[in-house]
Design a protein around this motif. Sequence first.
Motif, PDB file in Angstrom:
ATOM      1  N   HIS A  94       0.549  -1.543   0.170  1.00 14.42           N
ATOM      2  CA  HIS A  94      -0.043   0.340   0.413  1.00 14.42           C
ATOM      3  C   HIS A  94       1.002   1.276   0.003  1.00 14.42           C
TER       4      HIS A  94
ATOM      5  N   ARG B 251       1.465   4.455  -2.536  1.00 17.17           N
ATOM      6  CA  ARG B 251       0.878   6.062  -2.469  1.00 17.17           C
ATOM      7  C   ARG B 251       1.837   6.986  -2.774  1.00 17.17           C
TER       8      ARG B 251
ATOM      9  N   ASP C 170       1.395   8.617   6.520  1.00 21.92           N
ATOM     10  CA  ASP C 170       0.909   7.539   5.667  1.00 21.92           C
ATOM     11  C   ASP C 170       1.081   6.347   6.445  1.00 21.92           C
TER      12      ASP C 170
ATOM     13  N   GLU D  72      -2.622   4.523   5.930  1.00 18.78           N
ATOM     14  CA  GLU D  72      -3.098   3.746   4.915  1.00 18.78           C
ATOM     15  C   GLU D  72      -2.689   2.337   5.737  1.00 18.78           C
TER      16      GLU D  72
END
Length: 497
Positions: A45, A49, A112, A116
Amino acid sequence: MTEDIYCHENGLQHINLIDDEGFSALFVVNTPIFDNSGVAHGVEHMVFRRSTAFPQAETLFQLTSLTDAKINASTCANKTYFHCQSQCSYTFMLAIKYLLNGLFAPTFDAEDLRCEIYGGDNKGVIYQELIGIEQANNKESQSRQKSETNAFSYGGMSHLIGDLSLNDLLAFHQYYYQASNITLVTANANVEKIAHLIDLLPTQTEQSTRVKIAVAKHRKQSLSRGQSSGQSSGQSDVKSDASVSVQHNEDNEHQQQKYPPAINKLISVYYRWLHDPYYQEIQDYKEIDNTKKRLTPHQETLPVDTQHYLVPALMDLSTQLVNDIETNTVYVNKPTKPSSLPTLFTQLCQQAKRMSQGYATDQHNALWLTHIETTDEVIANITSYIISAYPDFLAPRCQGFCYATQALTIEKSAYLAIYSAFDVSPDNRLKELPDCLVRLSQDEHFIGMSLALAKIKYCRAYQLDNIELNSQVNNNQVMQVTATDISTYLQSLASRA
């Protein structure tokens, strides 16, 4: 069908097949799993990003919303797949650039990680995904099965995913996301252009050296985990017949339903390559004629108004496509298949059709539905692409409050649907929708930036060739849709939401 095998300057092995069926690519990263932490899933992921070249979290969603590119990834037991496909060479190369930079030059930071993966108070894209999956599959039964088979949950488990640290992700990425541990399989790609993109990737920095120290610590922990579970403690061996066989059987079990046909073909080529002694013994790879001068990587900058931007790479792509709209580079014979509503929303869709308000929610998902008049089919499709690319609309996903959100037309453009999957607060998402549509309707600058790409995507999806395109223009359709038309239609949608 012909195949050529290359080795890029950074050590990336590359198989390119020619079959005249569009452009597609598959990056296979060997990522062995040693526990239930979900670290491989987390890195997957984070790669998507941000990166040095694409610093905006919205990039992936804007790229897939405003072009025919399909970009996705999945974490398996011993490998992570990143793949993309397109019918347009320009769009395909942009998708390749996006993936290369994410794989080799991602940007990881603490915020993040919170958005995420997990950030507390149910926030986190992966956390919401795991909660939804575990509840759907009956968590107790799934855990018992895992225990009986002594297998790890390679996607992670919801009660453990929050334990991942930024250092865990950096260490895992630095160790496994090396060119020598990744294989690229493409169809109909321009190998020289890909070599040039690889040449433009940023070089390692002092920060990378510091990360290597953390890697050694991570590997020491992995050693004990691997030995206790009966797995090898060494780095995944891409040539091990036993591991290849197990992985291939697992992939075949889900391939037909999980991956598009073009990606299934690349996966099959990859495993055939692993099993063929001829390919394994090749030492003299084809040389790649990449004589272009190395340039300083272009650092994209955000406009002053960061709430209403289109990522610069898409603005450049729009210029390229508009300039070449009369060539076969943009329009080819094979159309793009229009998006369909995820099966997760099948029941909610039926409920929404029965409701006068046109919406339905359950514990984790929200769906809004409105009927499209026949005369509005073109503008409804174009508008759905623009909604899906709008930063305000994407904010809940980028901030970790849902797993996915999108606007799309369904059932041969009979309905326009807007959904939010694995959402922290589905009811609130529906309440926020009208205001979001109004804000977008008033943002003529963003609509104007997005409109050309949205029009071209519609033509690709519905296979309008140049003759049909010109006919549509003469009939006041497609290419003559204006930003004002989109704004007016958005206002009508807001009044129904």
